[in-house]
Design a protein around this motif. Structure first.
Motif, PDB file in Angstrom:
ATOM      1  N   ARG A  98      36.707  37.091  37.055  1.00 48.82           N
ATOM      2  CA  ARG A  98      35.832  38.232  36.795  1.00 48.82           C
ATOM      3  C   ARG A  98      35.288  38.709  38.136  1.00 48.82           C
ATOM      4  O   ARG A  98      34.559  37.987  38.820  1.00 48.82           O
ATOM      5  CB  ARG A  98      34.703  37.884  35.843  1.00 48.82           C
ATOM      6  CG  ARG A  98      33.806  39.094  35.517  1.00 48.82           C
ATOM      7  CD  ARG A  98      32.792  38.823  34.438  1.00 48.82           C
ATOM      8  NE  ARG A  98      33.389  38.685  33.125  1.00 48.82           N
ATOM      9  CZ  ARG A  98      33.757  39.701  32.333  1.00 48.82           C
ATOM     10  NH1 ARG A  98      33.625  40.948  32.771  1.00 48.82           N
ATOM     11  NH2 ARG A  98      34.270  39.476  31.145  1.00 48.82           N
ATOM     12  N   THR A  99      35.652  39.937  38.489  1.00 45.72           N
ATOM     13  CA  THR A  99      35.314  40.499  39.785  1.00 45.72           C
ATOM     14  C   THR A  99      34.299  41.622  39.615  1.00 45.72           C
ATOM     15  O   THR A  99      34.391  42.419  38.685  1.00 45.72           O
ATOM     16  CB  THR A  99      36.576  41.054  40.465  1.00 45.72           C
ATOM     17  OG1 THR A  99      37.558  40.017  40.555  1.00 45.72           O
ATOM     18  CG2 THR A  99      36.269  41.576  41.851  1.00 45.72           C
ATOM     19  N   ASN A 111      40.125  40.407  36.377  1.00 45.08           N
ATOM     20  CA  ASN A 111      41.239  40.806  37.227  1.00 45.08           C
ATOM     21  C   ASN A 111      42.269  39.678  37.268  1.00 45.08           C
ATOM     22  O   ASN A 111      41.996  38.611  37.821  1.00 45.08           O
ATOM     23  CB  ASN A 111      40.719  41.106  38.635  1.00 45.08           C
ATOM     24  CG  ASN A 111      41.771  41.718  39.528  1.00 45.08           C
ATOM     25  OD1 ASN A 111      42.757  42.278  39.055  1.00 45.08           O
ATOM     26  ND2 ASN A 111      41.573  41.613  40.827  1.00 45.08           N
ATOM     27  N   GLY A 118      46.200  45.639  31.207  1.00 46.53           N
ATOM     28  CA  GLY A 118      45.645  46.793  31.894  1.00 46.53           C
ATOM     29  C   GLY A 118      46.658  47.903  32.017  1.00 46.53           C
ATOM     30  O   GLY A 118      47.875  47.667  31.960  1.00 46.53           O
ATOM     31  N   VAL A 130      45.322  37.921  38.862  1.00 40.74           N
ATOM     32  CA  VAL A 130      45.980  37.987  40.163  1.00 40.74           C
ATOM     33  C   VAL A 130      46.899  36.776  40.336  1.00 40.74           C
ATOM     34  O   VAL A 130      46.748  35.753  39.673  1.00 40.74           O
ATOM     35  CB  VAL A 130      44.958  38.027  41.316  1.00 40.74           C
ATOM     36  CG1 VAL A 130      44.102  39.290  41.228  1.00 40.74           C
ATOM     37  CG2 VAL A 130      44.062  36.795  41.294  1.00 40.74           C
ATOM     38  N   ARG A 179      48.267  50.945  34.308  1.00 40.85           N
ATOM     39  CA  ARG A 179      48.492  51.260  35.719  1.00 40.85           C
ATOM     40  C   ARG A 179      49.152  52.630  35.805  1.00 40.85           C
ATOM     41  O   ARG A 179      50.370  52.754  35.893  1.00 40.85           O
ATOM     42  CB  ARG A 179      49.388  50.195  36.380  1.00 40.85           C
ATOM     43  CG  ARG A 179      48.843  48.774  36.314  1.00 40.85           C
ATOM     44  CD  ARG A 179      47.605  48.601  37.163  1.00 40.85           C
ATOM     45  NE  ARG A 179      47.148  47.223  37.230  1.00 40.85           N
ATOM     46  CZ  ARG A 179      46.258  46.689  36.403  1.00 40.85           C
ATOM     47  NH1 ARG A 179      45.741  47.422  35.434  1.00 40.85           N
ATOM     48  NH2 ARG A 179      45.878  45.433  36.535  1.00 40.85           N
ATOM     49  N   GLU A 190      34.909  43.390  35.847  1.00 40.64           N
ATOM     50  CA  GLU A 190      36.070  43.355  34.972  1.00 40.64           C
ATOM     51  C   GLU A 190      36.884  42.112  35.275  1.00 40.64           C
ATOM     52  O   GLU A 190      36.761  41.513  36.357  1.00 40.64           O
ATOM     53  CB  GLU A 190      36.939  44.599  35.132  1.00 40.64           C
ATOM     54  CG  GLU A 190      37.601  44.743  36.491  1.00 40.64           C
ATOM     55  CD  GLU A 190      38.491  45.969  36.577  1.00 40.64           C
ATOM     56  OE1 GLU A 190      38.464  46.790  35.638  1.00 40.64           O
ATOM     57  OE2 GLU A 190      39.216  46.096  37.575  1.00 40.64           O
TER      58      GLU A 190
END
Length: 266
Positions: A169-170, A179, A105, A181, A107, A177
């Motif tokens: 997947r959130t 995510n 991703g 973590v 940022r 998308e």
């Protein structure tokens, strides 16, 4: 498979000049179409997760960004700043891919990437090599070429750590998308913020993968975490990367476009 600092510089400068033409409305129709021909960032092993599903794997998390870009955005035209950030990010993405990692991703003016799963030391080694390669390529190849364009030089830094990353997947069924973590990702971001320009800072778990490596130096003070009157300390480590550059191109050739999960030690 050859990927050099000069190739990195070619990517950045070509993307920058192309983006400047787009910003000024001086682009051709086929260039406009190419701007929309993109591949989504992420890790292919987890792209099929459904909303709420998750998988946890050990891997190296990496953050690399352009330092002092907020100041640049204060002084310079916004379009020019955005075009330069886009160009360097393209180089970062290319570098991660060439070193067997996955761009996860964007940022702002930085990139979040992952190396693994697979052999823990292999993933960490290639992640460190990717950071060293990118910093050197910017310093030694991109910046002199920016000088020729009368564009102010850029500065870069990187942070990494190793540990378990959970891909989840959130969102909702129509809008979601993947995510990634976990503590390793969170601390890698802290390492990036800890680093000065042209520095690579790694977390304690990554440094422990290489207990005898002289390139790592423990930094003080450590980060402390307290719960219920119990305090634990977790250290940042400076990674002296310049002496590792001689091995970077051979590592890329060894991978030959494969991910680090395809490489094993022994």
């Amino acid at each position: 498979m050859r990927y050099t600092a000069s190739a990195f510089g070619d990517t950045v400068l070509e993307q920058y000049e192309r983006r400047r033409r787009v910003s000024k409305g001086q682009f051709l129709a086929h260039e406009a179409r190419e701007d929309h021909e993109t591949i989504a960032l992420g890790h292919p092993d987890f792209s099929s997760l459904q909303v709420g599903e998750m998988r946890t794997v050990p891997m190296t998390a990496l953050f690399i960004d352009l330092r002092d870009f907020t100041g640049r955005s204060f002084w310079d035209p916004q379009e020019q700043v955005a075009d330069l950030a886009h160009a360097v990010l393209a180089g970062f993405i290319e570098t991660v891919l060439s070193h067997g990692g996955y761009p996860l991703g964007l940022r702002g003016d930085g990139l979040f990437a992952g190396f693994g799963p697979g052999d823990d030391r292999v993933g960490a080694s290639f992640a460190l090599a990717a950071c060293a390669f990118a910093l050197n390529a910017i310093e030694e190849n991109v910046n002199p070429r920016l000088d020729q364009l009368n564009v102010r030089r850029v500065q870069a830094r990187a942070g990494l750590d190793f540990g378990e990353i959970t891909f989840v997947r959130t969102g909702s069924p129509g809008h979601s998308e993947i995510n990634p973590v976990g503590f390793a990702a969170n601390f890698a971001a802290k390492c990036e913020k800890k680093a000065n320009s042209w520095e690579i800072v790694a977390g304690e778990n990554l440094a422990k993968l290489f207990p005898d490596a002289p390139q790592f130096t423990k930094l003080y003070p450590p980060k402390t975490y307290t719960r219920d009157d119990h305090t634990e300390r977790y250290h940042f480590h400076d990674y002296r990367w310049r002496g590792t550059l001689a091995h970077s191109e051979s590592l890329i050739e060894e991978l030959a476009g494969s991910p680090v999960s395809a490489v094993s030690i022994g």
